[in-house]
Design an enzyme around this catalytic site. Structure first.
Site, PDB file in Angstrom:
ATOM      1  N   HIS A  68      17.820   9.012  -1.574  1.00  0.00           N
ATOM      2  CA  HIS A  68      18.841   9.350  -2.567  1.00  0.00           C
ATOM      3  C   HIS A  68      18.751  10.815  -2.976  1.00  0.00           C
ATOM      4  CE1 HIS A  68      20.353   5.345  -2.764  1.00  0.00           C
ATOM      5  NE2 HIS A  68      19.111   4.915  -2.739  1.00  0.00           N
ATOM      6  N   ASP A  74      22.667  17.001  -0.917  1.00  0.00           N
ATOM      7  CA  ASP A  74      23.695  17.406   0.046  1.00  0.00           C
ATOM      8  C   ASP A  74      24.932  17.777  -0.772  1.00  0.00           C
ATOM      9  OD1 ASP A  74      25.778  17.632   1.854  1.00  0.00           O
ATOM     10  OD2 ASP A  74      25.130  15.927   3.071  1.00  0.00           O
ATOM     11  N   ARG A  77      28.502  16.981   0.502  1.00  0.00           N
ATOM     12  CA  ARG A  77      28.829  15.560   0.322  1.00  0.00           C
ATOM     13  C   ARG A  77      29.190  15.252  -1.123  1.00  0.00           C
ATOM     14  NH1 ARG A  77      25.863  11.898  -2.272  1.00  0.00           N
ATOM     15  NH2 ARG A  77      25.866   9.704  -1.647  1.00  0.00           N
ATOM     16  N   GLY A 101      27.992  -0.004  -2.579  1.00  0.00           N
ATOM     17  CA  GLY A 101      26.741   0.683  -2.214  1.00  0.00           C
ATOM     18  C   GLY A 101      26.517   1.865  -3.112  1.00  0.00           C
ATOM     19  N   ASP A 123      24.926  -2.548  -5.503  1.00  0.00           N
ATOM     20  CA  ASP A 123      23.961  -2.170  -4.460  1.00  0.00           C
ATOM     21  C   ASP A 123      22.896  -3.252  -4.362  1.00  0.00           C
ATOM     22  OD1 ASP A 123      23.340   1.024  -3.257  1.00  0.00           O
ATOM     23  OD2 ASP A 123      22.077  -0.686  -2.727  1.00  0.00           O
ATOM     24  N   GLU A 152      28.616  -9.143  -0.453  1.00  0.00           N
ATOM     25  CA  GLU A 152      29.083 -10.452  -0.011  1.00  0.00           C
ATOM     26  C   GLU A 152      28.745 -11.552  -1.022  1.00  0.00           C
ATOM     27  OE1 GLU A 152      27.361  -8.302   1.806  1.00  0.00           O
ATOM     28  OE2 GLU A 152      28.720  -7.746   3.429  1.00  0.00           O
ATOM     29  N   GLU A 166      30.482   5.601  -0.267  1.00  0.00           N
ATOM     30  CA  GLU A 166      29.989   6.614   0.677  1.00  0.00           C
ATOM     31  C   GLU A 166      29.237   5.842   1.730  1.00  0.00           C
ATOM     32  OE1 GLU A 166      28.144   8.287   2.826  1.00  0.00           O
ATOM     33  OE2 GLU A 166      26.789   9.348   1.462  1.00  0.00           O
TER      34      GLU A 166
END
Lengths: 405, 405
Positions: A68, A74, A77, A101, A123, A152, A166
């Site tokens: 992370h 980044d 991003r 996520g 997540d 799910e 992402e």
């Protein structure tokens, strides 16, 4: 004696890419950390025994946190995502968002700060526990609901206006979570809802990289005056059998790229991702050795009004793509926000994915390279990606096969 | 989604240090590589199934080759060994040499080129197969005998005049092969024979490194305007629980180093390596935050005539060492060849080994740090190193414990 992990080039010893856990990942118990107790205290105590359950939890956390930290650092991003959220503030403000996520929850908090009424941050990884803390620290617990579960398995009692995620992996598809985004879209997204990012494009181009070849292979010809050419076949295997994730520059790229896949997140179906095949025809702009093929991607953040029709989307994955127009990206950038991982753009943690050939092929200017590429999820190991490039140049057929593990 | 292994600093994601195999390693079967058949050929064939036995052999080779490539490309290391061989040419020419853990055979070939009559090059790892090829390629098969076996299992029918080995691990002792050198010395070295290197010194010093602390810990205070201070306890665990192998500069070092261990390769006994304890007393030269302790080493290449007495050698490991004189290294360099991994010298692949504290301690100029360090082989996992630093400064005792895995 050897004591290290990184070679001189940083090529060979990249650690195995960890699964983030993420929405498709393993879940697992809550970690409790005895904060600050480890290296201070008046009472010396005996050396700790190695590899306790505590240590295992630590290592799990260790890999997660490094992951992370790298993603957050980044800047291309994370700041592009922030810009995309602000760009679509009118579609987010007063609306319900689902972050697939969520990791540390940074995208969820961007959306909350842009005025979202409620954000579901999901997540399966233990990072969700940290995300809860971060949400609390930012006094957003009334807006951001962190759910520590697989997408799910999660229960959300309402439809959502926006899905943000992402999900992109190396060369777009490696260990990607796009399947989870599709699942979430089909289950919760209101008709006409917004998906960020909305579209993704995977590119491929032939490259030349003499320095890399020289450093990894020709190095063995003379090592402190000792001949080691007998190492070269093994060196080629070691350096070039697997896809290599590294940063190249625009100067390494021999032609305009071809588009291998166009993904419309509003319409794509999961089974379309199982195997992607694209034909290509490159014409070398230079006389140079062909050392391999590079893959990279970009994603766009378009609103639902700009979504493509189902027909267009299915055409985009049928293996009959044209080479990308040199000006295609520029045009896109005029009208939407693009996160690019191209060699000519600012580097990201995705870098580029390279398939190197064992033997360079000398190309003339204007020489054609024709063929096809197939990228498929491994049947045996779902997280592996099989990549097969068949190409014809200089009166000869070649096949380059790789497994990205 | 996360897709990478290396964080922004290169700190967190160092791959687990592989065992080289080496003389203490596992041995194993011969690899056969279908050279050049993988990425060329007229016949396209289906995507290869993942993780065959072939793949496993490849990965084994992969890690080995990267290891040896890095060691060879460490110019400080390899060229110092070459200089040491040439410096002692009079003791090597016409003599019999044993290379313990020969790897690619580079040290053996240096010795052969220096006139050795015969060199026994021993390595249990599969790299020995490559070493045989390299010896053949250099037309030295009549002089250099490569033995693919553990040093403990090998049969050599004569005594040797010289033992050469590159046995040093991180902070000298991590996964080191010194025990194998001792075994070889006691079994095969002629009285008065030469050992290269002859002596090793392990150093320790307190360090300051605000940038590193800032990048790893304070980073979480504000991430794109989002508060993430709740991550800091975990971040400290992740960044600082394990020893960290990284390169610092002389400017990070707060005092002269203390000598933790002096190893005389002519006299040291294996059991002396099991636990090493040294007392220290540092006086900070600066007002600065103490962020941790650094370890590094040097090895010397002295002839047998300069060897220390057994009494001196045993004194050197009794935990009652004085701080190293600032000029001690310079003096040594006048009379012998030294391979140094100190922060003020040219970087090597060993870098330095850092024990970071979870909380910096503000030091005044001339403030004392007194205590002791104990480095011991783990009972449970022989290749692990337990490191315990107990120290007193500013009216408080602290304990920093780490396991190097």
């Amino acid at each position: 004696m050897f004591s290290g992990g990184a070679d001189g080039n940083g090529h060979l010893t990249r650690p195995r890419r960890p699964r983030r856990g993420g929405v498709g990942g393993g879940g697992g118990g809550v970690m409790v950390f005895p904060q600050g107790k480890v290296d201070s205290g008046a009472q010396p105590h005996p050396a700790a025994p190695p590899c306790t359950d505590y240590d295992m939890a630590y290592f799990k956390a260790y890999s997660h946190l490094g992951v992370h930290e790298e993603m957050l650092k980044d800047h291309v991003r994370t700041s592009t995502y922030r810009n995309a959220v602000m760009h679509h503030q009118d579609l987010i403000s007063g609306k319900v968002v689902l972050d697939v996520g969520c990791g540390t929850g940074v995208l969820s908090i961007f959306c909350a700060n842009a005025g979202a009424t409620r954000v579901y941050a999901v997540d399966a990884s233990d990072i969700a526990i940290q995300a809860m803390e971060i949400v609390r620290e930012n006094e957003l617990s009334d807006k951001v609901v962190v759910l520590h579960a697989r997408i799910e398995d999660v229960i959300i009692e309402e439809k959502v206006d926006v899905i943000i995620s992402e999900w992109m992996g190396y060369m777009l598809l490696y260990e990607s979570m796009l399947g989870s985004v599709i699942f979430a879209r089909d289950k919760w997204l209101k008709p006409g809802g917004l998906i960020l990012p909305s579209h993704a494009s995977l590119y491929m181009a032939p490259i030349t990289n003499s320095q890399r070849y020289h450093d990894s292979i020709y190095f063995w010809r003379d090592v402190y005056g000792i001949k080691m050419s007998s190492m070269m076949p093994l060196a080629k295997q070691c350096a070039f059998m697997e896809p290599s994730v590294e940063t190249i520059s625009g100067e390494n790229v021999l032609t305009w790229p071809t588009v291998v896949a166009l993904v419309d997140c509003y319409t794509i179906q999961a089974q379309e991702l199982e195997t992607i095949t694209a034909a290509f025809k490159f014409t070398s702009m230079l006389q140079a050795p062909l050392h391999g093929f590079a893959f990279w991607f970009d994603v766009e953040f378009n609103g639902p009004v700009r979504q493509k029709s189902k027909k267009q989307a299915s055409q985009s994955l049928d293996g009959d793509k044209q080479n990308a127009s040199p000006s295609s990206k520029k045009k896109k950038q005029d009208v939407s926000i693009v996160l690019s991982t191209a060699p000519e753009d600012a580097p990201t943690h995705w870098q580029q994915t390279l398939l190197y050939l064992f033997e360079p092929i000398e190309l003339n200017k204007d020489q054609n390279i024709e063929g096809s590429v197939t990228i498929s999820q491994s049947q045996q190991h779902a997280r592996f990606l099989n990549i097969c490039v068949k190409y014809f140049t200089g009166d000869q057929w070649y096949v380059k096969e790789s497994v990205m593990r």
